[in-house]
Scaffold this active site. Structure first.
Site, short mmCIF file in Angstrom:
data_model
loop_
_atom_site.label_atom_id
_atom_site.label_comp_id
_atom_site.label_asym_id
_atom_site.label_seq_id
_atom_site.Cartn_x
_atom_site.Cartn_y
_atom_site.Cartn_z
N ARG A 167 0.81 -1.24 0.00
CA ARG A 167 0.00 0.00 0.00
C ARG A 167 0.84 1.28 0.00
O ARG A 167 0.39 2.33 0.46
CB ARG A 167 -0.96 0.04 1.21
CG ARG A 167 -2.06 -1.00 1.20
CD ARG A 167 -3.00 -0.84 0.01
NE ARG A 167 -4.25 -1.53 0.22
CZ ARG A 167 -4.46 -2.81 -0.07
NH1 ARG A 167 -3.49 -3.53 -0.62
NH2 ARG A 167 -5.63 -3.36 0.17
N SER A 240 -11.02 -0.49 3.08
CA SER A 240 -10.20 -0.62 4.29
C SER A 240 -9.79 0.76 4.77
O SER A 240 -9.17 1.52 4.01
CB SER A 240 -8.92 -1.40 3.99
OG SER A 240 -9.22 -2.69 3.52
N GLU A 336 -5.20 3.85 6.05
CA GLU A 336 -4.83 3.63 4.65
C GLU A 336 -5.42 4.75 3.79
O GLU A 336 -4.87 5.11 2.77
CB GLU A 336 -5.39 2.27 4.17
CG GLU A 336 -4.84 1.87 2.84
CD GLU A 336 -5.77 1.04 1.98
OE1 GLU A 336 -6.85 0.63 2.44
OE2 GLU A 336 -5.42 0.83 0.83
N1 EPU Z 1 -10.51 -10.44 10.33
C1 EPU Z 1 -11.24 -10.56 11.49
N2 EPU Z 1 -12.27 -9.70 11.69
C2 EPU Z 1 -12.62 -8.76 10.78
C3 EPU Z 1 -11.88 -8.66 9.59
C4 EPU Z 1 -10.82 -9.50 9.38
O1 EPU Z 1 -10.97 -11.37 12.35
O2 EPU Z 1 -13.58 -8.03 11.03
C5 EPU Z 1 -9.37 -11.36 10.12
C6 EPU Z 1 -9.74 -12.73 9.66
O3 EPU Z 1 -8.89 -13.63 10.32
C7 EPU Z 1 -9.40 -12.77 8.20
C8 EPU Z 1 -8.22 -11.82 8.17
O4 EPU Z 1 -8.50 -10.83 9.17
O5 EPU Z 1 -9.06 -14.03 7.77
C9 EPU Z 1 -8.02 -11.09 6.85
O6 EPU Z 1 -9.24 -10.52 6.46
P1 EPU Z 1 -9.56 -10.23 4.92
O7 EPU Z 1 -9.16 -11.37 4.07
O8 EPU Z 1 -10.95 -9.71 4.83
O9 EPU Z 1 -8.54 -9.10 4.51
P2 EPU Z 1 -7.96 -7.83 5.24
O10 EPU Z 1 -6.55 -8.09 5.59
O11 EPU Z 1 -8.87 -7.38 6.33
C10 EPU Z 1 -7.01 -6.86 3.00
C11 EPU Z 1 -7.08 -5.61 2.17
C12 EPU Z 1 -8.43 -5.55 1.44
C13 EPU Z 1 -8.54 -6.77 0.54
C14 EPU Z 1 -8.43 -8.03 1.43
C15 EPU Z 1 -8.44 -9.32 0.66
C16 EPU Z 1 -5.70 -4.00 3.31
C17 EPU Z 1 -5.65 -2.70 4.07
N3 EPU Z 1 -6.91 -4.43 2.99
O12 EPU Z 1 -7.99 -6.77 4.02
O13 EPU Z 1 -8.42 -4.42 0.61
O14 EPU Z 1 -9.77 -6.79 -0.16
O15 EPU Z 1 -7.19 -7.99 2.18
O16 EPU Z 1 -7.22 -9.49 0.02
O17 EPU Z 1 -4.65 -4.57 3.02
C18 EPU Z 1 -9.08 -2.12 0.53
O18 EPU Z 1 -7.88 -1.83 0.46
O19 EPU Z 1 -9.95 -1.21 0.53
C19 EPU Z 1 -9.46 -3.51 0.67
C20 EPU Z 1 -10.72 -3.85 0.85
#
Ligand code: EPU
Length: 341
Positions: A167, A240, A336
């Site tokens: 990012r 995010s 972000e």
């Molecule tokens: N999780 C929780 N609770 C929550 C959310 C997440 O426990 O409310 C945990 C879960 O263990 C889950 C892990 O976090 O397995 C990862 O969650 P997720 O796969 O939804 O991804 P993220 O790390 O929360 C990132 C990106 C997203 C992207 C997803 C999927 C960033 C800042 N965000 O989110 O990007 O869609 O991975 O690859 O890196 C964006 O930038 O706007 C965005 C949506």
């Protein structure tokens, strides 16, 4: 070129606040951009300016921006190089990202499918290094064409010069004020290399019948995103809100003593990335509100405008969440979204 004064940005950014800008300018070609930059240098030299894309990663901290808001309407794409295995596609900065992804998938060109449904435009994809489901756009970018803002001269950044990391890019720092992106060239595969091991992609594909194709991967990503992320047309948000913090293994092990189930992703030998959404949920914030701003109930990394929230209210919520994550885990999380004061 389009120019409006005291212009409402309500429909031009996804948080949905009724923010106004002193000047709104949209240009549709590199020559219009150069004319605009020269005009700004002489007539609007004292005004601050920002360049926005789809407005999907912005939070305006106040309800009036006293400067110039610029937007690119440079459209179109062309194949500029092709060999047996890949092709290079040069795309205008004002193209809507997901329209580009849909087109490349329909042509059978691989690379962008995991990045389906990410809101925003091509120029911003190169600033933010957008990423999802194990793919970051830096892995596809060949070069980024820009215009230098003081002299109006073109400059082409190789992907190396863009300084990409999670990012992050050189354009998020001071270079973002010196160069305006006009075109981005991406490398796409004629024989797709699928990335299916992140999150629920494989499970969703199986649920859909199991066949691995570009169309199906795109659809699986769309299904997952739609189930977790709020639609900005319905509830204001900027995806995010926070970045996932990169911490040392030592810090992760300390957290793991109290929370054996802590999820993390490998970054390198010394560091891991912990999902901020998980930490925010552990702090009890998922689904909770402060004023008219709230933490989304299906994905705690997303802050939402429940209706009529001000930028200040979202900032206050962000500070409260950051405070609790710091107290509970000893980890600092950073927005972000780009905060415009
Ligand atoms: N999780 C929780 N609770 C929550 C959310 C997440 O426990 O409310 C945990 C879960 O263990 C889950 C892990 O976090 O397995 C990862 O969650 P997720 O796969 O939804 O991804 P993220 O790390 O929360 C990132 C990106 C997203 C992207 C997803 C999927 C960033 C800042 N965000 O989110 O990007 O869609 O991975 O690859 O890196 C964006 O930038 O706007 C965005 C949506």
């Amino acid at each position: 070129m389009k120019h409006c004064t005291d212009y409402s940005l309500k429909s031009l950014h996804t948080f949905g606040m009724d923010v106004k800008a002193a000047h709104w300018v949209e240009y549709a070609s590199v020559s219009e951009l150069r004319t605009l930059l020269m005009f700004m240098k002489t007539e609007w030299a004292k005004l601050p300016w920002i360049h926005i894309g789809g407005g999907c990663n912005l939070l305006f901290a106040s309800d009036y921006y006293k400067g110039v808001v610029m937007h690119s309407a440079i459209k179109g794409w062309q194949v500029v190089h092709e060999d047996d295995t890949c092709l290079h596609l040069r795309v205008g900065a004002g193209v809507v990202w997901d329209e580009l992804v849909a087109y490349t998938v329909s042509q059978g060109w691989g690379g962008m499918e995991n990045l389906s449904l990410i809101p925003g435009e091509v120029g911003a994809s190169a600033v933010q290094n957008i990423g999802a489901y194990g793919v970051e756009v830096k892995d596809l970018i060949v070069e980024v064409e820009t215009v230098e803002t003081t002299l109006g001269q073109p400059y082409v950044f190789s992907v190396k010069e863009c300084g990409y990391a999670y990012r992050q890019s050189a354009f998020k720092g001071p270079l973002g004020k010196r160069f305006v992106i006009t075109h981005v060239t991406y490398r796409l595969q004629k024989k797709p290399l699928f990335h299916l091991d992140y999150g629920n992609i494989r499970a969703e594909l199986e649920h859909m019948g199991g066949e691995v194709s570009l169309e199906n991967v795109r659809q699986a990503v769309i299904n997952i995103r739609e189930s977790k992320l709020p639609d900005p047309q319905v509830v204001g948000n900027a995806g995010s809100f926070f970045m996932n913090p990169v911490v040392s293994r030592q810090v992760m092990e300390r957290i793991r003593e109290d929370y054996p189930q802590v999820p993390f992703y490998e970054v390198d030998d010394e560091r891991v990335k912990i999902p901020a959404g998980w930490m925010i949920e552990q702090c009890g914030w998922k689904g909770r509100s402060l004023g008219r701003a709230a933490v989304h109930d299906k994905q705690a990394l997303v802050l939402v405008n429940l209706g009529g929230a001000t930028g200040r209210e979202v900032m206050d919520l962000s500070e409260a969440v950051r405070h609790d994550v710091r107290e509970k885990f000893g980890v600092e999380i950073y927005p972000e979204v780009n905060i415009i004061s």
